[in-house]
Scaffold this motif. Structure first.
Motif, PDB file in Angstrom:
ATOM      1  N   ASN A 137      20.255  -2.477  29.424  1.00  0.00           N
ATOM      2  CA  ASN A 137      20.096  -4.159  30.279  1.00  0.00           C
ATOM      3  C   ASN A 137      21.835  -4.395  29.564  1.00  0.00           C
ATOM      4  O   ASN A 137      22.448  -3.632  28.665  1.00  0.00           O
ATOM      5  N   MET A 138      22.141  -5.296  30.907  1.00  0.00           N
ATOM      6  CA  MET A 138      23.015  -5.326  30.501  1.00  0.00           C
ATOM      7  C   MET A 138      23.293  -6.555  31.977  1.00  0.00           C
ATOM      8  O   MET A 138      22.953  -6.555  32.728  1.00  0.00           O
ATOM      9  N   SER A 139      24.972  -7.378  31.537  1.00  0.00           N
ATOM     10  CA  SER A 139      24.859  -8.331  32.717  1.00  0.00           C
ATOM     11  C   SER A 139      26.136  -7.926  34.405  1.00  0.00           C
ATOM     12  O   SER A 139      26.760  -6.296  33.842  1.00  0.00           O
ATOM     13  N   ASN A 140      25.847  -8.134  35.006  1.00  0.00           N
ATOM     14  CA  ASN A 140      26.803  -7.309  35.931  1.00  0.00           C
ATOM     15  C   ASN A 140      28.533  -7.696  35.359  1.00  0.00           C
ATOM     16  O   ASN A 140      29.326  -6.761  35.862  1.00  0.00           O
ATOM     17  N   ALA A 141      28.701  -8.230  34.952  1.00  0.00           N
ATOM     18  CA  ALA A 141      30.580  -8.240  34.338  1.00  0.00           C
ATOM     19  C   ALA A 141      30.343  -6.534  32.890  1.00  0.00           C
ATOM     20  O   ALA A 141      31.248  -6.569  34.005  1.00  0.00           O
ATOM     21  N   ARG A 142      29.716  -6.225  32.666  1.00  0.00           N
ATOM     22  CA  ARG A 142      29.134  -5.469  31.325  1.00  0.00           C
ATOM     23  C   ARG A 142      29.117  -4.012  32.574  1.00  0.00           C
ATOM     24  O   ARG A 142      30.234  -3.423  31.819  1.00  0.00           O
ATOM     25  N   MET A 143      28.427  -4.270  33.579  1.00  0.00           N
ATOM     26  CA  MET A 143      28.132  -3.366  34.158  1.00  0.00           C
ATOM     27  C   MET A 143      29.819  -2.476  34.735  1.00  0.00           C
ATOM     28  O   MET A 143      30.114  -2.117  34.817  1.00  0.00           O
ATOM     29  N   MET A 144      30.313  -3.463  35.163  1.00  0.00           N
ATOM     30  CA  MET A 144      31.744  -3.013  36.194  1.00  0.00           C
ATOM     31  C   MET A 144      32.783  -3.216  35.140  1.00  0.00           C
ATOM     32  O   MET A 144      33.265  -2.208  34.897  1.00  0.00           O
ATOM     33  N   GLU A 145      32.768  -3.561  33.899  1.00  0.00           N
ATOM     34  CA  GLU A 145      33.905  -3.266  32.370  1.00  0.00           C
ATOM     35  C   GLU A 145      33.205  -1.247  32.321  1.00  0.00           C
ATOM     36  O   GLU A 145      34.281  -0.764  32.217  1.00  0.00           O
ATOM     37  N   ILE A 146      32.376  -1.266  31.964  1.00  0.00           N
ATOM     38  CA  ILE A 146      31.848   0.470  32.253  1.00  0.00           C
ATOM     39  C   ILE A 146      32.436   1.226  33.313  1.00  0.00           C
ATOM     40  O   ILE A 146      32.660   1.886  32.716  1.00  0.00           O
ATOM     41  N   LEU A 147      31.769   1.252  34.454  1.00  0.00           N
ATOM     42  CA  LEU A 147      32.275   1.965  35.339  1.00  0.00           C
ATOM     43  C   LEU A 147      33.130   1.507  35.189  1.00  0.00           C
ATOM     44  O   LEU A 147      33.781   2.799  35.703  1.00  0.00           O
ATOM     45  N   GLU A 148      34.668   0.526  35.537  1.00  0.00           N
ATOM     46  CA  GLU A 148      36.015   1.074  34.971  1.00  0.00           C
ATOM     47  C   GLU A 148      36.250   1.387  34.479  1.00  0.00           C
ATOM     48  O   GLU A 148      36.961   2.386  34.646  1.00  0.00           O
ATOM     49  N   GLY A 301      33.809  21.226  30.583  1.00  0.00           N
ATOM     50  CA  GLY A 301      33.752  20.231  29.406  1.00  0.00           C
ATOM     51  C   GLY A 301      34.389  19.035  30.391  1.00  0.00           C
ATOM     52  O   GLY A 301      34.020  17.253  28.616  1.00  0.00           O
ATOM     53  N   ARG A 302      34.714  18.693  30.995  1.00  0.00           N
ATOM     54  CA  ARG A 302      34.552  17.049  31.590  1.00  0.00           C
ATOM     55  C   ARG A 302      33.251  15.977  31.872  1.00  0.00           C
ATOM     56  O   ARG A 302      33.073  15.015  31.226  1.00  0.00           O
ATOM     57  N   ALA A 303      32.612  17.300  32.452  1.00  0.00           N
ATOM     58  CA  ALA A 303      31.530  16.509  32.477  1.00  0.00           C
ATOM     59  C   ALA A 303      31.115  15.869  31.168  1.00  0.00           C
ATOM     60  O   ALA A 303      30.569  14.572  31.224  1.00  0.00           O
ATOM     61  N   MET A 304      30.743  16.817  30.070  1.00  0.00           N
ATOM     62  CA  MET A 304      30.097  16.645  29.172  1.00  0.00           C
ATOM     63  C   MET A 304      30.999  15.370  28.301  1.00  0.00           C
ATOM     64  O   MET A 304      30.446  14.336  27.502  1.00  0.00           O
ATOM     65  N   ASP A 305      32.570  14.995  28.439  1.00  0.00           N
ATOM     66  CA  ASP A 305      33.073  14.181  28.340  1.00  0.00           C
ATOM     67  C   ASP A 305      32.872  12.981  28.782  1.00  0.00           C
ATOM     68  O   ASP A 305      32.268  11.404  28.268  1.00  0.00           O
ATOM     69  N   SER A 306      32.460  12.772  30.050  1.00  0.00           N
ATOM     70  CA  SER A 306      31.807  11.943  30.674  1.00  0.00           C
ATOM     71  C   SER A 306      30.149  10.833  30.010  1.00  0.00           C
ATOM     72  O   SER A 306      30.554  10.404  30.407  1.00  0.00           O
ATOM     73  N   TRP A 307      29.227  11.951  29.573  1.00  0.00           N
ATOM     74  CA  TRP A 307      28.435  12.216  29.664  1.00  0.00           C
ATOM     75  C   TRP A 307      28.448  11.233  27.711  1.00  0.00           C
ATOM     76  O   TRP A 307      28.076   9.939  28.035  1.00  0.00           O
ATOM     77  N   ARG A 308      28.820  11.569  27.558  1.00  0.00           N
ATOM     78  CA  ARG A 308      29.934  10.409  25.918  1.00  0.00           C
ATOM     79  C   ARG A 308      29.970   9.014  26.274  1.00  0.00           C
ATOM     80  O   ARG A 308      29.684   8.566  24.700  1.00  0.00           O
ATOM     81  N   ARG A 309      30.896   9.546  26.781  1.00  0.00           N
ATOM     82  CA  ARG A 309      31.337   7.777  27.360  1.00  0.00           C
ATOM     83  C   ARG A 309      30.611   7.045  27.621  1.00  0.00           C
ATOM     84  O   ARG A 309      30.223   6.160  27.032  1.00  0.00           O
ATOM     85  N   MET A 310      29.750   7.751  28.950  1.00  0.00           N
ATOM     86  CA  MET A 310      28.438   6.746  28.773  1.00  0.00           C
ATOM     87  C   MET A 310      27.359   6.537  28.124  1.00  0.00           C
ATOM     88  O   MET A 310      27.193   5.054  27.918  1.00  0.00           O
ATOM     89  N   ILE A 311      26.849   7.458  27.337  1.00  0.00           N
ATOM     90  CA  ILE A 311      26.239   6.944  26.219  1.00  0.00           C
ATOM     91  C   ILE A 311      26.153   5.712  25.604  1.00  0.00           C
ATOM     92  O   ILE A 311      26.644   5.146  25.535  1.00  0.00           O
ATOM     93  N   LYS A 312      27.910   6.121  24.388  1.00  0.00           N
ATOM     94  CA  LYS A 312      27.978   5.113  23.482  1.00  0.00           C
ATOM     95  C   LYS A 312      28.760   3.901  24.154  1.00  0.00           C
ATOM     96  O   LYS A 312      27.781   2.583  23.750  1.00  0.00           O
TER      97      LYS A 312
END
Length: 427
Positions: A137-148, A301-312
């Motif tokens: 659950n997140m606001s649209n603004a937070r989603m934009m931050e994470i995507l960026e 390991g690039r995809a794994m790095d992306s996964w860790r960033r997404m989860i955090k």
């Protein structure tokens, strides 16, 4: 307020196999969303559509009216292109989990608005919630931050996107009008177009564990959705993929997360890796990144790095151990031979009965429940060899689960022909 149409006339039009006008469709979707048209009336209209169909113009109008019932999102402010994937749902279908991080490793944003499981098909949010601390659950603004920042997000679809679809879908579910191509296509595409992604790859499942049991119907659904996307300015492509056999070696929430992490670490089952890479190539191609070496991104390991960033970024701990079931039960081979049947629907229902899925939207799910597959379709087995392990917190569920699983599991003397995972691509 005087209404523009009489709902009985609209129902009668479709009942009598005539075309609904653009204005009739716009009005009936809006009036149902406002509560002017009753559930029983919309149920009658859905059944008329189910029995008599809609032409392309009607389906386009129906989809547009559902988009217009709510808000739309826009990712134009991001510094990178966007692309998304939607699966029509299957058994063991954990592809969203490794796919988003893999695609985002190439500098493309992947806004994945996901749902919960209902019936025998698992929901992405249920799977991800077995990760400690992770929050969809997140606001649209937070989603934009994470995507960026990190490039990929798995979020709960907001109630503001195509609210008419949410109301109509709940009604279809209880009136036997779910498996209707115009209604499926408009339901999926209204949400995806409202979501605002620039490119979309559809994974249309075919087989016993899918909505579409045969290739012809799956092809018609895929073609309808690709046309809807293209008409709305979204670059859209569809893959028809096999769902007679579960995907990978696990069915169930935490079990599927574990397997997804194995894929991101450069391992995992061959079919999950193959489909993840094929979908990633198509998503990147539509987003303007051509000839990407996606297999290498899994290995290095690039995809794994992306996964860790997404989860955090979503409050999760990528290093926390995943929950494990208190009770397990093994199913073993009763003779030597080859696994000639591993029916996706039978195992999907079995996993659901173990507690991995829900019968109603408000039901809880067990993070640990599900099935581990030790011997895959076409593999040679010996008598007494472990075929499956069932997982649950409630051991009294084993008996009912086995009633579903056992008829869908067969061992024969002759090795079956290898399955085709990806049937065709429609664009």
């Amino acid at each position: 307020m005087t209404e523009a149409f009489d709902v009985v006339d609209v129902i009668r039009t479709k009942r009598d196999r005539s075309e609904l006008s653009t204005e009739q469709i716009q009005w009936v979707i809006d009036a149902y969303t406002r509560g002017v048209v009753g559930d029983e009336q919309m149920a009658a209209l859905n059944m008329a559509v189910f029995l008599n169909g809609m032409n392309r113009r009607e389906i386009v109008d129906w989809t547009k009216a559902m988009i217009a019932s709510g808000e739309t999102m826009n990712f134009d402010s991001l510094s990178k292109p966007t692309t998304d994937k939607h699966s029509t749902g299957g058994v063991g279908d954990k592809i969203t989990l490794p796919l988003g991080p893999l695609v985002s490793a190439f500098g493309v944003a992947v806004p994945q608005l996901s749902g919960r499981g209902l019936g025998h098909t698992g929901g992405t949010l249920d799977k991800m919630e077995s990760i400690k601390g992770w929050d969809p659950n997140m606001s649209n603004a937070r989603m934009m931050e994470i995507l960026e920042d990190s490039g990929a997000v798995v979020a709960a679809a907001g109630s503001g996107l195509a609210p008419a679809d949410k109301k109509i879908y709940a009604l279809r579910d209880i009136t036997a009008t779910v498996d209707c191509i115009p209604l499926i296509a408009s339901s999926i595409m209204s949400k995806k177009i409202a979501e605002g992604t620039a490119a979309l790859v559809l994974d249309v499942k075919v087989g016993t564990g899918a909505f579409m049991r045969d290739l012809d119907h799956a092809r018609e659904l895929a073609r309808t959705m690709v046309d809807l996307g293209s008409d709305a300015g979204v670059k859209t492509r569809a893959l028809l993929t096999d769902m007679n056999v579960p995907l990978g070696r696990t069915i169930g929430n935490a079990l599927e997360v574990r397997e997804s992490v194995e894929v991101l670490q450069g391992g995992g089952p061959a079919d999950v890796v193959e489909l993840t890479c094929e979908l990633a190539r198509n998503m990147l191609d539509l987003a303007g990144v051509h000839d990407a070496d996606v297999e290498e991104a899994l290995k290095d390991g690039r995809a794994m790095d992306s996964w860790r960033r997404m989860i955090k970024a979503q409050g999760g701990d990528p290093d926390a151990p995943l929950p494990v079931a208190t009770h397990t039960h093994d199913v073993v081979a009763d003779k030597d031979g080859y696994v000639t049947e591993l029916d996706a629907l039978a195992l999907g229902v079995g996993s659901w009965r173990l507690g991995a899925g829900r019968a109603r939207k408000e039901d809880p799910v067990q993070a640990t429940a599900g099935i581990e597959i030790h011997a895959g379709y076409g593999e040679k087995v010996t008598k007494g060899q472990k075929l499956l392990t069932l997982h649950t917190e409630t051991p009294e569920r084993f008996e009912r689960a086995l009633e579903s699983i056992e008829p869908g599991l067969s061992i024969g003397d002759t090795q079956p022909a290898p399955r085709t995972l990806i049937h065709e691509i429609i664009q």
